[in-house]
Design a protein around this motif. Structure first.
Motif, PDB file in Angstrom:
ATOM      1  N   THR A 291      11.925 -10.032   3.062  1.00 37.79           N
ATOM      2  CA  THR A 291      12.807 -10.930   3.820  1.00 37.79           C
ATOM      3  C   THR A 291      14.212 -10.333   3.969  1.00 37.79           C
ATOM      4  N   VAL A 292      14.631  -9.522   2.981  1.00 39.24           N
ATOM      5  CA  VAL A 292      15.932  -8.847   3.070  1.00 39.24           C
ATOM      6  C   VAL A 292      15.947  -7.932   4.291  1.00 39.24           C
ATOM      7  N   LEU A 293      14.786  -7.356   4.604  1.00 42.04           N
ATOM      8  CA  LEU A 293      14.649  -6.459   5.756  1.00 42.04           C
ATOM      9  C   LEU A 293      14.208  -7.219   7.003  1.00 42.04           C
ATOM     10  N   GLU A 294      14.278  -8.562   6.934  1.00 39.35           N
ATOM     11  CA  GLU A 294      13.927  -9.448   8.054  1.00 39.35           C
ATOM     12  C   GLU A 294      12.507  -9.182   8.554  1.00 39.35           C
ATOM     13  N   GLY A 295      11.640  -8.778   7.620  1.00 38.26           N
ATOM     14  CA  GLY A 295      10.234  -8.536   7.980  1.00 38.26           C
ATOM     15  C   GLY A 295       9.999  -7.237   8.722  1.00 38.26           C
ATOM     16  N   LYS A 296      11.072  -6.492   9.007  1.00 38.50           N
ATOM     17  CA  LYS A 296      10.920  -5.209   9.728  1.00 38.50           C
ATOM     18  C   LYS A 296      10.713  -4.109   8.686  1.00 38.50           C
ATOM     19  N   VAL A 297       9.473  -3.965   8.245  1.00 35.77           N
ATOM     20  CA  VAL A 297       9.129  -3.053   7.145  1.00 35.77           C
ATOM     21  C   VAL A 297       8.147  -2.000   7.644  1.00 35.77           C
ATOM     22  N   ASP A 298       8.521  -0.728   7.481  1.00 35.91           N
ATOM     23  CA  ASP A 298       7.636   0.366   7.916  1.00 35.91           C
ATOM     24  C   ASP A 298       6.517   0.617   6.911  1.00 35.91           C
ATOM     25  N   ALA A 299       6.804   0.413   5.616  1.00 39.06           N
ATOM     26  CA  ALA A 299       5.773   0.601   4.588  1.00 39.06           C
ATOM     27  C   ALA A 299       6.220  -0.050   3.291  1.00 39.06           C
ATOM     28  N   VAL A 300       5.232  -0.464   2.500  1.00 39.24           N
ATOM     29  CA  VAL A 300       5.455  -0.879   1.111  1.00 39.24           C
ATOM     30  C   VAL A 300       4.970   0.286   0.258  1.00 39.24           C
ATOM     31  N   VAL A 301       5.810   0.768  -0.647  1.00 39.53           N
ATOM     32  CA  VAL A 301       5.475   1.959  -1.436  1.00 39.53           C
ATOM     33  C   VAL A 301       5.420   1.598  -2.922  1.00 39.53           C
ATOM     34  N   LEU A 302       4.274   1.878  -3.558  1.00 38.41           N
ATOM     35  CA  LEU A 302       4.111   1.643  -4.994  1.00 38.41           C
ATOM     36  C   LEU A 302       4.196   2.981  -5.715  1.00 38.41           C
ATOM     37  N   THR A 303       5.118   3.077  -6.688  1.00 42.55           N
ATOM     38  CA  THR A 303       5.281   4.322  -7.431  1.00 42.55           C
ATOM     39  C   THR A 303       5.501   4.006  -8.904  1.00 42.55           C
ATOM     40  N   GLY A 304       5.765   5.049  -9.711  1.00 42.15           N
ATOM     41  CA  GLY A 304       5.912   4.853 -11.154  1.00 42.15           C
ATOM     42  C   GLY A 304       4.583   5.032 -11.883  1.00 42.15           C
ATOM     43  N   GLY A 305       4.655   5.052 -13.200  1.00 43.16           N
ATOM     44  CA  GLY A 305       3.474   5.346 -14.030  1.00 43.16           C
ATOM     45  C   GLY A 305       2.316   4.386 -13.864  1.00 43.16           C
ATOM     46  N   ILE A 306       2.611   3.079 -13.703  1.00 47.47           N
ATOM     47  CA  ILE A 306       1.512   2.109 -13.628  1.00 47.47           C
ATOM     48  C   ILE A 306       0.863   2.087 -12.248  1.00 47.47           C
ATOM     49  N   ALA A 307       1.474   2.786 -11.290  1.00 55.23           N
ATOM     50  CA  ALA A 307       0.844   2.876  -9.962  1.00 55.23           C
ATOM     51  C   ALA A 307      -0.437   3.719 -10.011  1.00 55.23           C
ATOM     52  N   TYR A 308      -0.685   4.370 -11.162  1.00 54.17           N
ATOM     53  CA  TYR A 308      -1.977   5.052 -11.354  1.00 54.17           C
ATOM     54  C   TYR A 308      -3.117   4.047 -11.528  1.00 54.17           C
ATOM     55  N   SER A 309      -2.776   2.808 -11.875  1.00 56.48           N
ATOM     56  CA  SER A 309      -3.799   1.785 -12.118  1.00 56.48           C
ATOM     57  C   SER A 309      -4.364   1.254 -10.799  1.00 56.48           C
ATOM     58  N   GLN A 310      -5.599   1.599 -10.529  1.00 56.24           N
ATOM     59  CA  GLN A 310      -6.233   1.129  -9.295  1.00 56.24           C
ATOM     60  C   GLN A 310      -6.442  -0.382  -9.332  1.00 56.24           C
ATOM     61  N   MET A 311      -6.705  -0.903 -10.528  1.00 55.25           N
ATOM     62  CA  MET A 311      -6.914  -2.346 -10.684  1.00 55.25           C
ATOM     63  C   MET A 311      -5.655  -3.113 -10.262  1.00 55.25           C
ATOM     64  N   LEU A 312      -4.491  -2.650 -10.741  1.00 57.63           N
ATOM     65  CA  LEU A 312      -3.240  -3.347 -10.439  1.00 57.63           C
ATOM     66  C   LEU A 312      -2.825  -3.133  -8.982  1.00 57.63           C
ATOM     67  N   THR A 313      -2.894  -1.888  -8.511  1.00 56.56           N
ATOM     68  CA  THR A 313      -2.431  -1.616  -7.140  1.00 56.56           C
ATOM     69  C   THR A 313      -3.328  -2.312  -6.113  1.00 56.56           C
ATOM     70  N   SER A 314      -4.629  -2.426  -6.405  1.00 56.31           N
ATOM     71  CA  SER A 314      -5.532  -3.139  -5.482  1.00 56.31           C
ATOM     72  C   SER A 314      -5.153  -4.611  -5.395  1.00 56.31           C
ATOM     73  N   TYR A 315      -4.830  -5.194  -6.564  1.00 53.86           N
ATOM     74  CA  TYR A 315      -4.441  -6.606  -6.622  1.00 53.86           C
ATOM     75  C   TYR A 315      -3.179  -6.831  -5.782  1.00 53.86           C
ATOM     76  N   ILE A 316      -2.194  -5.931  -5.957  1.00 53.06           N
ATOM     77  CA  ILE A 316      -0.921  -6.062  -5.221  1.00 53.06           C
ATOM     78  C   ILE A 316      -1.156  -5.847  -3.722  1.00 53.06           C
ATOM     79  N   LYS A 317      -1.929  -4.814  -3.407  1.00 48.87           N
ATOM     80  CA  LYS A 317      -2.159  -4.444  -2.003  1.00 48.87           C
ATOM     81  C   LYS A 317      -2.771  -5.600  -1.211  1.00 48.87           C
ATOM     82  N   GLU A 318      -3.748  -6.287  -1.807  1.00 47.59           N
ATOM     83  CA  GLU A 318      -4.401  -7.416  -1.129  1.00 47.59           C
ATOM     84  C   GLU A 318      -3.390  -8.474  -0.709  1.00 47.59           C
TER      85      GLU A 318
END
Length: 360
Positions: A291-318
């Motif tokens: 909302t800070v970007l008024e919905g004009k978002v080119d991409a959502v980027v997940l990084t950091g050590g826990i972004a290796y977790s497919q279980m967590l990133t899949s949950y967030i991505k959905e």
């Protein structure tokens, strides 16, 4: 002898990570440990810089490198005055602020001091890249709701900006053309709206936003106030509960996401609920920052050590891919990020900033 290497220096509380890089390649890396007995000899953290510098120079000698082969030295940036992001030349004014600890004493303050000391011997430049003190908040983002308390910019700036640059490159764009929601998922979690390259808001990972492996994130403040005045806890104990003993470790006894996933795999329903709740809160914060970007978002980027977790990133991505495509860039390599910052200056992609001009 040609100057073709960059020396990278990343001081931590009990060790100094060092690397020698050539172009984009990390040729050699080492973690130089410092015993508590050695460090106790120095009244202030800033007093350690010659001791740590000499150990780095000895390591280089043992590995067969000399300072005459260096074209630049880059150190981790410290708790300087609030400043825009970027790669900065280390100047005398910056050194003064690092020495006095203008925003506090921290091992990262040594990065620029050691870098300049080594660089000066060779007549080359020393740099820092995206220090902890980076502050690009919009004024509206600083208002908390209580005049005595200001929202502050404390975030994983180095990794967030480094990954944003990599994503922009893959998209054949300049980072200053993009709007990204960056989510750094580590021991602490920073969710940052990046508007045309600037980090205009963030949850302070120690105090707000989603809970993380060892931090509570935002809490119901009325209940927290009652705990604080219950007489059961000291200020130090409350602070530890918020950062260090909060989040996953408070609920499940571990701050290791891999251990939590093993618990879930063995049928632990509580572990699944708590892990889902962390993903839920991360997704919710990503939505808020969109909302800070008024919905004009080119991409959502997940990084950091826990972004290796497919279980967590899949949950967030959905939950967030309706906002924008989700890009996953797991891990955090500060040494590569520091070297990349210097290379952007050498390639002309970025101009080195002068600290005193940016903070005046």
């Amino acid at each position: 002898m040609s100057r073709e290497y960059v020396l990278v220096i990343n001081p931590g509380s009990t060790s100094t990570k060092v690397a020698i890089c050539k172009g984009e390649e990390n040729v050699l890396q080492k973690n130089l440990s410092h015993s508590p007995e050695e460090l106790e000899k120095f009244p202030k953290i800033a007093d350690q810089y010659e001791y740590r510098r000499d150990i780095i120079l000895q390591w280089m000698k043992e590995e067969g490198y000399t300072t005459a082969q260096l074209k630049a030295v880059v150190g981790r940036g410290g708790l300087l005055k609030p400043m825009p992001s970027g790669t900065y030349m280390v100047t005398d004014a910056m050194i003064e602020d690092l020495k006095i600890g203008v925003q506090g004493e921290h091992a990262s303050n040594l990065g620029g001091m050691i870098a300049k000391s080594i660089a000066d011997q060779e007549g080359i430049h020393a740099y820092i890249v995206d220090p902890v003190a980076v502050d690009e908040f919009d004024d509206v983002a600083r208002i908390s709701g209580m005049p005595e308390i200001k929202r502050r910019s404390l975030l994983h700036a180095l990794n967030i900006k480094a990954v944003a640059h990599r994503v922009a490159k893959e998209m054949n764009k300049d980072v200053n053309e993009l709007n990204l929601v960056m989510a750094h998922l580590g021991g602490g979690i920073s969710i940052v709206p990046l508007r045309k390259g600037k980090m205009v808001d963030a949850n302070n990972a120690n105090e707000m936003g989603p809970f993380s492996p060892e931090r509570t994130g935002g809490l119901p403040v009325g209940d927290l106030a009652k705990m604080c005045f219950s007489g059961k806890y000291t200020l130090a104990e409350i602070k530890k509960k918020i950062s260090g003993k909060g989040g996953l470790v408070a609920y499940l006894g571990t701050n290791d996401a891999r251990e939590v996933e093993k618990m879930i795999a063995s049928g632990d329903a509580k572990a699944k609920l708590i892990y889902d709740a962390m993903g839920y809160q991360i997704a919710k914060e990503i939505g808020a920052m969109a909302t800070v970007l008024e919905g004009k978002v080119d991409a959502v980027v997940l990084t950091g050590g826990i972004a290796y977790s497919q279980m967590l990133t899949s949950y967030i991505k959905e939950r967030v891919e309706f906002i924008a495509p989700v890009i996953i860039k797991p891990g955090e390599d500060e040494m590569i990020a520091l070297n990349e910052g210097v290379n952007r200056v050498f390639s002309g992609q970025e101009k080195a900033k002068i600290y005193e001009e940016e903070v005046k």
